[in-house]
Design a protein around this motif. Structure first.
Motif, PDB file in Angstrom:
ATOM      1  N   ILE A   1       0.848  -1.191   0.000  1.00  0.00           N
ATOM      2  CA  ILE A   1       0.000   0.000   0.000  1.00  0.00           C
ATOM      3  C   ILE A   1       0.885   1.242   0.000  1.00  0.00           C
ATOM      4  O   ILE A   1       2.045   1.204   0.425  1.00  0.00           O
ATOM      5  N   LEU A   2       0.348   2.344  -0.473  1.00  0.00           N
ATOM      6  CA  LEU A   2       1.158   3.541  -0.659  1.00  0.00           C
ATOM      7  C   LEU A   2       1.716   4.067   0.662  1.00  0.00           C
ATOM      8  O   LEU A   2       2.857   4.552   0.710  1.00  0.00           O
ATOM      9  N   SER A   3       0.945   3.960   1.744  1.00  0.00           N
ATOM     10  CA  SER A   3       1.422   4.471   3.035  1.00  0.00           C
ATOM     11  C   SER A   3       2.593   3.658   3.578  1.00  0.00           C
ATOM     12  O   SER A   3       3.274   4.096   4.508  1.00  0.00           O
ATOM     13  N   ASP A   4       2.836   2.489   2.988  1.00  0.00           N
ATOM     14  CA  ASP A   4       3.931   1.621   3.431  1.00  0.00           C
ATOM     15  C   ASP A   4       5.153   1.759   2.523  1.00  0.00           C
ATOM     16  O   ASP A   4       6.028   0.895   2.512  1.00  0.00           O
ATOM     17  N   TYR A   5       5.193   2.839   1.749  1.00  0.00           N
ATOM     18  CA  TYR A   5       6.333   3.084   0.859  1.00  0.00           C
ATOM     19  C   TYR A   5       7.406   3.865   1.613  1.00  0.00           C
ATOM     20  O   TYR A   5       7.078   4.814   2.327  1.00  0.00           O
ATOM     21  N   PRO A   6       8.681   3.483   1.518  1.00  0.00           N
ATOM     22  CA  PRO A   6       9.241   2.424   0.669  1.00  0.00           C
ATOM     23  C   PRO A   6       9.452   1.089   1.384  1.00  0.00           C
ATOM     24  O   PRO A   6       9.802   0.103   0.752  1.00  0.00           O
ATOM     25  N   ALA A   7       9.264   1.056   2.730  1.00  0.00           N
ATOM     26  CA  ALA A   7       9.612  -0.152   3.487  1.00  0.00           C
ATOM     27  C   ALA A   7       8.833  -1.370   3.006  1.00  0.00           C
ATOM     28  O   ALA A   7       9.402  -2.458   2.814  1.00  0.00           O
ATOM     29  N   GLY A   8       7.511  -1.216   2.815  1.00  0.00           N
ATOM     30  CA  GLY A   8       6.699  -2.348   2.377  1.00  0.00           C
ATOM     31  C   GLY A   8       7.057  -2.806   0.977  1.00  0.00           C
ATOM     32  O   GLY A   8       6.991  -4.001   0.666  1.00  0.00           O
ATOM     33  N   PHE A   9       7.425  -1.873   0.128  1.00  0.00           N
ATOM     34  CA  PHE A   9       7.838  -2.222  -1.229  1.00  0.00           C
ATOM     35  C   PHE A   9       9.112  -3.065  -1.190  1.00  0.00           C
ATOM     36  O   PHE A   9       9.244  -4.069  -1.895  1.00  0.00           O
TER      37      PHE A   9
END
Length: 434
Positions: free
Chosen positions: A322-330
């Motif tokens: 999800i966008l709010s988890d950028y960049p760690a989630g990516f």
């Protein structure tokens, strides 16, 4: 007489011609969403022009039929130019040519080998069919000696080249009815239909077998519906002349993880049930965006073993977070899927870094949000398209750059999305080899 604009050309363009010359070209190729059928080219004079549409109708589910009709005679170098012009446009599976009613006998004698050589040079992979020239009506229904002589000249070259012969002369000459339309050259509707039927019958067995489509099962969740419902992957394949058609079937469950797909069992419309029940080439498996390694790895391994046991290949599909988890989630999605692909020696679509490539080094909020739906968690059309381009790259090994995109995506944006997906595909392939 002023020099010709192409004075360096060895052709003599002063060849005498008829009072009115004509040329008609109608080229048909695979439509963007059409089936991947082979291309056929009919070349000839007005006899060919008259039966061309009927041949196209007879082969409508087997080939796309194009036409080069011309009054240029064998022996006229301009005829060779017209043939080259058309052959440079497409790669034809079958070429059916029928010339002989125009020009003089000496031009035919000296020029037929050049026509044949041009066809063989500019369409080296095509199966070439020569049709004997049809007779003109003679006084007292005598044989057409002029056409017979031309056919004999051509036949010697055709026999030497080992080409297929479509004997339209005999078809018409031996018919119990007089099939001319009153002018002594062209034919009635019945005569034209008779010729078109034989032409189609000669061409049909020479066509390559239909290309087997890639059958793909997509197992995923709400990250996938927009891509599947809009047939984004299928449309990419349909617009790529060198690619096989692709058929996508979805096993899409909102909020599903690989674990929930696995634990659903093997019943109808479950992931495992559909894997077992279909002869798939690839099975795409996609987990939830925030999955962690302990929940992802065991089910990726189980699906991989199960899919291989059914004779298919698994394609890991790592979506963006999800966008709010950028960049760690990516980055988490990237590492998780790349590491698992290495372990299993499986194919992988690594969409998170493809998104990042599109974002650029210092992306604006507007640019980042352009790939997402309003909730900034699911992909919008643009984000779904970059997913599709990535999957297409893995399935075919071919670049999506320049291929079909939805009308709602501006052409300049589509090119950027295609380029980002292809660049990431190449980078991922290199990483898997390390």
């Amino acid at each position: 007489m002023p020099p010709h604009a192409w004075s360096h050309d060895l052709y003599d363009y002063r060849t005498p011609r008829e009072a009115q010359d004509w040329c008609t070209i109608s080229l048909r190729t695979k439509p963007a969403n059409g089936p991947a059928l082979p291309l056929v080219l009919l070349i000839g004079d007005s006899i060919t022009v008259r039966y061309a549409s009927e041949v196209g109708a007879a082969l409508k589910d087997k080939a796309y039929v194009s036409l080069l009709g011309t009054s240029k005679a064998v022996g006229d170098p301009a005829l060779l130019d017209e043939i080259k012009l058309v052959l440079r446009q497409n790669v034809y599976a079958v070429i059916h040519f029928n010339y002989g009613l125009h020009g003089g006998i000496e031009g035919y004698r000296s020029g037929f080998a050049d026509v044949l050589a041009t066809l063989q040079r500019y369409a080296p992979s095509a199966k070439v069919v020569w049709a004997t020239t049809t007779p003109c009506q003679q006084k007292d229904d005598a044989p057409d000696k002029g056409v017979i002589e031309r056919n004999q000249i051509a036949a010697a070259h055709i026999a030497k080249a080992g080409l297929v012969v479509d004997d339209l002369y005999t078809l018409v000459a031996n018919h119990p009815k007089k099939l001319w339309d009153g002018g002594g050259v062209h034919y009635t509707a019945e005569g034209t239909a008779l010729q078109s039927k034989q032409v189609a019958q000669v061409i049909a067995p020479l066509l390559p077998l239909p290309v087997k489509p890639l059958r793909v099962l997509m197992i995923g969740n709400s990250q996938c519906p927009l891509m599947v419902s809009n047939k984004l992957i299928e449309n990419l394949a349909a617009s790529d002349k060198g690619a096989p058609p692709i058929q996508i079937t979805g096993c899409i469950k909102g909020g599903a993880s690989l674990r929930s797909h696995w634990e659903a069992g093997t019943g109808t419309n479950t992931a495992r049930g559909m894997i077992a029940g279909g002869a798939w080439d690839y099975v795409v498996v996609q987990d939830i965006y925030n999955v962690q390694a302990p929940a992802f790895q065991p089910y990726a391994r189980q699906f991989h073993e199960f899919i291989q046991g059914k004779g298919a290949k698994m394609l890991l599909f790592g979506t963006a977070s999800i966008l709010s988890d950028y960049p760690a989630g990516f980055e988490r999605q990237h590492r998780l899927h790349l590491d698992m692909a290495r372990e299993l020696k499986a194919a992988v679509v690594d969409a998170s870094p493809a998104y990042t490539k599109y974002f650029g080094p210092q992306p604006s909020a507007e640019r980042m949000e352009s790939l997402f739906a309003k909730d900034k968690a699911h992909p919008g059309l643009w984000g779904s398209y970059i997913y599709a381009c990535g999957i297409y790259s893995v399935l075919t090994g071919r670049s999506p750059v320049g291929l079909a995109a939805p009308a709602d995506i501006p052409a300049t944006v589509a090119k950027e999305l295609q380029a980002a997906a292809w660049a990431q595909h190449q980078e991922t392939q290199a990483a898997l080899k390390q």
